[in-house]
Design a protein around this motif. Structure first.
Motif, PDB file in Angstrom:
ATOM      1  N   MET A  13      27.857  55.482  33.421  1.00  0.00           N
ATOM      2  CA  MET A  13      28.143  54.156  33.956  1.00  0.00           C
ATOM      3  C   MET A  13      28.189  53.112  32.826  1.00  0.00           C
ATOM      4  O   MET A  13      29.100  52.288  32.766  1.00  0.00           O
ATOM      5  N   PHE A  14      27.220  53.143  31.919  1.00  0.00           N
ATOM      6  CA  PHE A  14      27.196  52.188  30.812  1.00  0.00           C
ATOM      7  C   PHE A  14      28.386  52.390  29.876  1.00  0.00           C
ATOM      8  O   PHE A  14      28.965  51.426  29.386  1.00  0.00           O
ATOM      9  N   LYS A  15      28.750  53.621  29.648  1.00  0.00           N
ATOM     10  CA  LYS A  15      29.876  53.925  28.768  1.00  0.00           C
ATOM     11  C   LYS A  15      31.176  53.385  29.344  1.00  0.00           C
ATOM     12  O   LYS A  15      32.006  52.834  28.617  1.00  0.00           O
ATOM     13  N   GLU A  16      31.351  53.529  30.642  1.00  0.00           N
ATOM     14  CA  GLU A  16      32.557  53.016  31.290  1.00  0.00           C
ATOM     15  C   GLU A  16      32.571  51.491  31.330  1.00  0.00           C
ATOM     16  O   GLU A  16      33.618  50.866  31.222  1.00  0.00           O
ATOM     17  N   SER A  49      31.942  50.018  23.731  1.00  0.00           N
ATOM     18  CA  SER A  49      31.266  49.882  22.445  1.00  0.00           C
ATOM     19  C   SER A  49      29.761  50.163  22.551  1.00  0.00           C
ATOM     20  O   SER A  49      29.047  50.129  21.553  1.00  0.00           O
ATOM     21  N   PHE A  50      29.311  50.439  23.738  1.00  0.00           N
ATOM     22  CA  PHE A  50      27.897  50.700  23.997  1.00  0.00           C
ATOM     23  C   PHE A  50      27.446  51.951  23.246  1.00  0.00           C
ATOM     24  O   PHE A  50      28.148  52.967  23.228  1.00  0.00           O
ATOM     25  N   ASP A  51      26.279  51.894  22.620  1.00  0.00           N
ATOM     26  CA  ASP A  51      25.729  53.019  21.859  1.00  0.00           C
ATOM     27  C   ASP A  51      25.151  54.068  22.814  1.00  0.00           C
ATOM     28  O   ASP A  51      23.950  54.120  23.065  1.00  0.00           O
ATOM     29  N   VAL A  52      26.032  54.890  23.343  1.00  0.00           N
ATOM     30  CA  VAL A  52      25.643  55.896  24.327  1.00  0.00           C
ATOM     31  C   VAL A  52      24.693  56.924  23.721  1.00  0.00           C
ATOM     32  O   VAL A  52      23.699  57.304  24.335  1.00  0.00           O
ATOM     33  N   ASP A  53      24.972  57.364  22.515  1.00  0.00           N
ATOM     34  CA  ASP A  53      24.129  58.375  21.883  1.00  0.00           C
ATOM     35  C   ASP A  53      22.702  57.882  21.696  1.00  0.00           C
ATOM     36  O   ASP A  53      21.746  58.616  21.931  1.00  0.00           O
TER      37      ASP A  53
END
Length: 150
Positions: free
Chosen positions: A60-63, A67-71
């Motif tokens: 959800m945050f990635k979508e 630019s969100f630091d998913v890793d």
């Protein structure tokens, strides 16, 4: 609050129409935060439930923000999950005969055993990646103790 008044209707461990009726002692053990059944149950639930929840949250945050630091969030989330789960399972006394009887009871229930085994294997893999081998050894000993075929 008197737990016997709340769960007084459940005064038998016999089956009624194929459904296990919990005894007051069983219910107390599920609610007692210092009981071996609680330690194992919370460990298993944390690992099994949060891994799927975490994947959905990260997606959800990635979508929402590419630019969100998913890793970084995923790594922090896994650290928090396994650290908290360890706090529960670490309290389980492998040398205590009562704790062993609780473990045997859990493992006699197919779904509970399957969930516990999955949580233990996933946790061992995580702690192996983190090179926390003492934790792996404890989890492996717990896994071996929980094997209903042994």
């Amino acid at each position: 609050m008197d737990i016997n008044k709340i769960f007084g209707a459940f005064n038998s461990d016999k089956e009624d129409n194929g459904v296990d009726i919990p005894t007051p002692d069983f219910v107390k053990s599920m609610l007692d935060e210092n009981h071996p059944r609680y330690f194992i149950g919370m460990f298993s639930k944390l690992i099994n439930n949060n891994l799927s929840y975490q994947k959905g949250l990260v997606k959800m945050f990635k979508e929402a923000d590419p630019s969100f630091d998913v890793d970084g969030v995923e790594k922090a989330g896994r650290y928090m999950l396994f650290s908290r789960a360890w706090e529960y399972v670490n309290k389980f006394d492998l040398d205590d005969s009562y704790s062993q009887s609780i473990l045997k009871d859990i493992c006699n229930k197919e779904k509970s055993y399957k969930n516990l085994k999955k949580a233990l294997n996933i946790s061992m893999q995580y702690f192996e990646e983190q090179e926390e081998y003492e934790k792996c050894a404890f989890l492996k000993k717990l896994l071996d103790s929980s094997d209903p075929n042994s």
